[in-house]
Scaffold this active site. Structure first.
Site, PDB file in Angstrom:
ATOM      1  N   HIS A  81       0.845  -1.197   0.000  1.00  0.00           N
ATOM      2  CA  HIS A  81       0.000   0.000   0.000  1.00  0.00           C
ATOM      3  C   HIS A  81       0.875   1.239   0.000  1.00  0.00           C
ATOM      4  O   HIS A  81       1.934   1.249   0.630  1.00  0.00           O
ATOM      5  CB  HIS A  81      -0.916   0.012   1.237  1.00  0.00           C
ATOM      6  N   ASP A 121      -7.966  -5.441  -0.180  1.00  0.00           N
ATOM      7  CA  ASP A 121      -8.416  -6.321  -1.270  1.00  0.00           C
ATOM      8  C   ASP A 121      -8.003  -7.778  -1.086  1.00  0.00           C
ATOM      9  O   ASP A 121      -8.443  -8.630  -1.853  1.00  0.00           O
ATOM     10  CB  ASP A 121      -7.860  -5.813  -2.610  1.00  0.00           C
TER      11      ASP A 121
HETATM   12  C1  SDX Z   1      -6.333  -0.212  -2.961  1.00  0.00           C
HETATM   13  O1  SDX Z   1      -4.460   4.276  -2.103  1.00  0.00           O
HETATM   14  C2  SDX Z   1      -5.457   3.727  -1.480  1.00  0.00           C
HETATM   15  O2  SDX Z   1      -5.843   4.136  -0.416  1.00  0.00           O
HETATM   16  C3  SDX Z   1      -6.037   2.498  -2.176  1.00  0.00           C
HETATM   17  C4  SDX Z   1      -7.042   1.636  -1.378  1.00  0.00           C
HETATM   18  C5  SDX Z   1      -8.358   2.377  -1.138  1.00  0.00           C
HETATM   19  O3  SDX Z   1      -9.090   2.006  -0.210  1.00  0.00           O
HETATM   20  O4  SDX Z   1      -8.679   3.282  -1.918  1.00  0.00           O
HETATM   21  O5  SDX Z   1      -6.496   1.222  -0.130  1.00  0.00           O
HETATM   22  C6  SDX Z   1      -7.464   0.371  -2.188  1.00  0.00           C
HETATM   23  O6  SDX Z   1      -6.131   0.201  -4.085  1.00  0.00           O
HETATM   24  C7  SDX Z   1      -5.457  -1.258  -2.312  1.00  0.00           C
HETATM   25  C8  SDX Z   1      -4.262  -1.681  -3.169  1.00  0.00           C
HETATM   26  C9  SDX Z   1      -4.664  -2.784  -4.128  1.00  0.00           C
HETATM   27  N1  SDX Z   1      -3.588  -3.159  -5.038  1.00  0.00           N
HETATM   28  C10 SDX Z   1      -2.911  -4.313  -4.956  1.00  0.00           C
HETATM   29  O7  SDX Z   1      -3.124  -5.101  -4.036  1.00  0.00           O
HETATM   30  C11 SDX Z   1      -1.943  -4.573  -6.063  1.00  0.00           C
HETATM   31  C12 SDX Z   1      -0.629  -5.041  -5.515  1.00  0.00           C
HETATM   32  N2  SDX Z   1      -0.002  -3.948  -4.821  1.00  0.00           N
HETATM   33  C13 SDX Z   1       0.899  -3.095  -5.504  1.00  0.00           C
HETATM   34  O8  SDX Z   1       0.852  -3.005  -6.863  1.00  0.00           O
HETATM   35  C14 SDX Z   1       1.348  -1.863  -4.721  1.00  0.00           C
HETATM   36  O9  SDX Z   1       1.719  -2.254  -3.450  1.00  0.00           O
HETATM   37  C15 SDX Z   1       0.420  -0.642  -4.637  1.00  0.00           C
HETATM   38  C16 SDX Z   1      -0.068  -0.197  -6.009  1.00  0.00           C
HETATM   39  C17 SDX Z   1      -0.762  -0.916  -3.747  1.00  0.00           C
HETATM   40  C18 SDX Z   1       1.237   0.525  -4.029  1.00  0.00           C
HETATM   41  O10 SDX Z   1       2.210   0.919  -4.942  1.00  0.00           O
HETATM   42  P1  SDX Z   1       3.429   1.839  -4.521  1.00  0.00           P
HETATM   43  O11 SDX Z   1       3.037   2.785  -3.447  1.00  0.00           O
HETATM   44  O12 SDX Z   1       3.947   2.480  -5.778  1.00  0.00           O
HETATM   45  O13 SDX Z   1       4.460   0.766  -3.988  1.00  0.00           O
HETATM   46  P2  SDX Z   1       5.740   1.025  -3.189  1.00  0.00           P
HETATM   47  O14 SDX Z   1       6.467   2.219  -3.721  1.00  0.00           O
HETATM   48  O15 SDX Z   1       5.379   1.098  -1.756  1.00  0.00           O
HETATM   49  O16 SDX Z   1       6.596  -0.287  -3.446  1.00  0.00           O
HETATM   50  C19 SDX Z   1       7.784  -0.406  -2.755  1.00  0.00           C
HETATM   51  C20 SDX Z   1       8.481  -1.640  -3.204  1.00  0.00           C
HETATM   52  C21 SDX Z   1       8.770  -1.706  -4.690  1.00  0.00           C
HETATM   53  O17 SDX Z   1       9.953  -2.535  -4.799  1.00  0.00           O
HETATM   54  P3  SDX Z   1      11.404  -1.824  -4.996  1.00  0.00           P
HETATM   55  O18 SDX Z   1      11.322  -1.062  -6.330  1.00  0.00           O
HETATM   56  O19 SDX Z   1      11.628  -0.918  -3.834  1.00  0.00           O
HETATM   57  O20 SDX Z   1      12.368  -2.979  -5.070  1.00  0.00           O
HETATM   58  O21 SDX Z   1       7.684  -2.811  -2.946  1.00  0.00           O
HETATM   59  C22 SDX Z   1       7.421  -3.496  -4.160  1.00  0.00           C
HETATM   60  C23 SDX Z   1       7.623  -2.462  -5.259  1.00  0.00           C
HETATM   61  O22 SDX Z   1       7.912  -3.101  -6.500  1.00  0.00           O
HETATM   62  N3  SDX Z   1       6.024  -3.935  -4.092  1.00  0.00           N
HETATM   63  C24 SDX Z   1       5.606  -5.184  -4.326  1.00  0.00           C
HETATM   64  C25 SDX Z   1       4.228  -5.173  -4.084  1.00  0.00           C
HETATM   65  N4  SDX Z   1       3.848  -3.933  -3.702  1.00  0.00           N
HETATM   66  C26 SDX Z   1       4.945  -3.182  -3.709  1.00  0.00           C
HETATM   67  N5  SDX Z   1       6.244  -6.276  -4.733  1.00  0.00           N
HETATM   68  C27 SDX Z   1       5.512  -7.407  -4.900  1.00  0.00           C
HETATM   69  N6  SDX Z   1       4.181  -7.461  -4.689  1.00  0.00           N
HETATM   70  C28 SDX Z   1       3.525  -6.373  -4.270  1.00  0.00           C
HETATM   71  N7  SDX Z   1       2.211  -6.418  -4.057  1.00  0.00           N
END
Ligand code: SDX
Length: 432
Positions: free
Chosen positions: A308, A366
Site C-alpha cells: 500500500h 483487497d
Molecule cells: C487499494 O491508495 C489507497 O488508499 C487504495 C485503497 C483504497 O481504499 O482506496 O487502499 C485500495 O487500491 C489497495 C491496493 C490494491 N492493489 C494491490 O493489491 C496490487 C498489488 N499492490 C501493488 O501493486 C502496490 O503495493 C500498490 C499499487 C498498492 C502501491 O504501490 P506503490 O506505493 O507504488 O508501492 P511502493 O512504492 O510502496 O513499493 C515499494 C516496493 C517496490 O519494490 P522496490 O522497487 O523498492 O524494489 O515494494 C514493491 C515495489 O515493486 N512492491 C511489491 C508489491 N507492492 C509493492 N512487490 C511485490 N508485490 C507487491 N504487491
C-alpha cells in the site's frame, strides 16, 4: 506561537523562499510550496504524488505507520463493530453521526431514489453479454450526466444533495442490471421494504418466478464490507473524481471517471485479481515459486492484495475482513474453503519473507474481500463493482467538500519537460 517556516535557499543566487508550515489536526505537517515558483522560478517534482498533499480535507485520516484509519475521527474498527453502511454514509457526507430521525430520513431518501430510468436499462442491455461490468457501470453512470443535465447546478446545495442521494441509491441498481444482463435474466426492480444491502442482494439473486428470501447473514457481511470500503482519503479514484470535478463538470461524469480509475488492478481491481492469483497458485506447495515470480521485477507480477502507498503496517481493514471471513465461512459451513486456507498460508509465508518484511508490504483491503464476495456467490467480475458501490459514498463526500470550498480552483499540475527543444517544421518531401 506557530511553527517556524522552512526556507528554500538557491545556492547559486542566494534567493530565499519561505515555505510556511501548515498543520492539520493530526498527522504530519505540510510545507506550503506555493511561493517557490514565484520566487525561484522552479517547480517541485513528485511523480505519482508520493509526497504531495493535494488538498485540505476533514473526511478521513490514515496513519500508515500505525495502521490507523478514522472516518470523521471515528476509528473504523468501532464503526465496523457497531454502525451500518447507511449511518457511515451519512457521517462521511455530513461530518457527524446522524440522530435517529436524521438517519430514518436519509435511509428513506436513498431508498426512494433507487429506481433507474427505463432508458438506462435499454442502455445496459445494449452491451455484449460478456462485457466487463466495471466498464458497463462506468458508462451507465456517465450517461446519467445526460439524464440529469438540466437539473444539476453544482452551486445549488439542494441539487448537490439530490445528486448525492441519487448516485448512492442507484449504483446498486445499475450494478444489478449489469449482472442480470450478463446472466441473460430479467432485471429485478428495487424493493423499498428492504435495507440497502438486502435490496442489493435481492436485485442480484431474485428471479421473477419465485419468492426470494434475503439471507440476513449475507446482508450483514456485505454491509460490513461496504463500511470498510466507503472512503480512504486521497486514493487514486477519489483523486480522479476531485480532479475531474474541479473543472466544474457534471458530477455523474466525475463519478464515472472514479469508477474507471478504480478498475485498475493496482487499485480496486486487485480484489478480482487476488482470486485469480490464488487459483493460479493452486496449492500451498506452489507458494514459494509464486513469491519468486513476484520478486522478479522483469515478471511484471505483483502479490495481489499486498502492499500500500500509505500503510507500512497492517491495513486495519484487512484484519477486520480476515476475521469476518472466518466467521462468515463458519456460518455458511464453508470453513474448509481451500482458497481461504491458501490465502492464510500465503499471508503467513509472505510476512516472514525478507522481501516483504524489508519493504513493509502487508495484506491490504483487497486481499480477503473477494473471498467474502465469493462465499456470497457474487461473481468474480462483480467484485470491483462492489467496491465501487461502497466507494461512491467517499467520492460523493470528497466532491461535496471540494465544490463547497470557495477557494476551489481547477486542478492543473505542471511537468518536467524532457522532449525536443524548439525546431522548424520540414515538408514531407524533405524528410529522411
Ligand atoms: C487499494 O491508495 C489507497 O488508499 C487504495 C485503497 C483504497 O481504499 O482506496 O487502499 C485500495 O487500491 C489497495 C491496493 C490494491 N492493489 C494491490 O493489491 C496490487 C498489488 N499492490 C501493488 O501493486 C502496490 O503495493 C500498490 C499499487 C498498492 C502501491 O504501490 P506503490 O506505493 O507504488 O508501492 P511502493 O512504492 O510502496 O513499493 C515499494 C516496493 C517496490 O519494490 P522496490 O522497487 O523498492 O524494489 O515494494 C514493491 C515495489 O515493486 N512492491 C511489491 C508489491 N507492492 C509493492 N512487490 C511485490 N508485490 C507487491 N504487491
Amino acid at each position: 506561537m506557530g511553527k517556524p517556516d522552512y526556507e528554500l535557499i538557491n545556492p547559486a543566487s542566494g534567493t530565499r523562499s519561505a515555505l510556511p508550515v501548515r498543520s492539520g489536526t493530526i498527522g504530519p505537517d505540510c510545507l506550503d510550496i506555493a511561493g517557490i515558483t514565484r520566487d525561484q522560478g522552479v517547480f517541485t517534482f513528485d511523480p505519482a504524488f508520493s509526497v504531495t498533499a493535494s488538498c485540505e480535507s476533514k473526511i478521513t485520516y490514515i496513519d500508515g505507520d500505525a495502521g490507523v484509519l478514522l472516518y470523521r475521527g471515528y476509528p473504523v474498527e468501532q464503526l465496523a463493530a457497531s454502525s451500518s453502511f447507511m449511518e457511515v454514509a451519512f457521517l462521511l457526507i455530513n461530518g457527524e453521526l446522524p440522530g435517529a430521525a436524521e438517519l430514518t430520513a436519509f435511509r428513506t431518501s436513498i431508498t426512494r431514489h433507487s429506481m433507474i430510468n427505463e432508458s438506462l436499462l435499454r442502455f445496459t442491455n445494449g452491451f455484449h453479454h460478456n462485457a466487463h461490468p466495471m466498464s458497463m457501470v462506468s458508462a451507465v453512470v456517465a450517461s446519467m450526466a445526460a439524464f440529469y443535465y438540466d437539473s444539476m447546478d453544482i452551486y445549488s446545495p439542494r441539487h448537490r444533495e439530490i445528486f448525492s442521494h441519487r448516485i448512492i441509491a442507484k449504483l446498486p441498481t445499475i450494478a444489478a442490471a449489469a449482472h442480470k444482463h450478463a446472466l441473460g435474466q430479467p432485471f429485478i426492480y428495487p424493493r423499498n421494504d428492504l435495507d440497502y444491502c438486502s435490496n442489493m442482494l435481492s436485485m442480484f439473486f431474485a428471479v421473477p418466478c419465485e419468492e426470494y428470501q434475503v439471507d440476513p447473514v449475507a446482508a450483514k457481511a456485505l454491509d460490513l464490507l461496504f463500511i470498510l470500503h466507503a472512503d480512504h482519503e486521497q486514493n487514486a479514484s477519489t483523486t480522479t473524481v476531485r480532479l475531474a470535478g474541479s473543472t466544474g463538470t457534471n458530477p455523474y461524469a466525475a463519478i464515472s471517471a472514479g469508477v474507471s480509475a478504480l478498475w485498475g488492478p493496482a487499485h480496486g481491481g486487485a480484489n478480482e485479481a487476488v482470486l485469480n492469483m490464488l487459483e493460479e497458485i493452486g496449492k500451498a506447495e506452489n507458494i514459494p515459486k509464486y513469491l519468486a515470480l513476484v520478486k522478479d521485477k522483469g515478471s511484471h507480477s505483483k502479490l495481489m492484495g499486498f502492499g500500500h502507498r500509505v500503510y507500512k503496517n497492517f491495513d486495519p481493514r484487512a484484519k477486520i475482513i480476515r476475521e469476518a471471513c472466518h466467521r462468515l465461512l463458519a456460518k455458511l459451513g464453508q470453513q474448509d474453503d481451500p482458497l481461504f486456507e491458501l490465502a492464510l498460508r500465503l499471508e503467513e509465508i509472505a510476512l516472514k519473507d525478507e522481501y516483504f518484511v524489508s519493504r513493509k508490504l502487508y495484506p491490504n483491503v483487497d486481499f480477503y474481500s473477494g473471498l467474502i464476495y465469493s462465499a456470497l456467490k457474487i461473481p468474480r467480475s462483480m467484485f470491483t463493482v462492489m467496491f465501487a458501490i461502497a466507494r461512491t459514498v467517499g467520492w460523493v463526500a470528497h466532491w461535496l467538500e471540494m465544490i463547497g470550498d470557495p477557494a476551489m480552483r481547477i486542478a492543473r499540475p505542471r511537468q518536467l519537460y524532457t522532449g525536443p527543444t524548439q525546431r522548424d517544421y520540414v515538408a514531407v518531401a524533405q524528410r529522411r
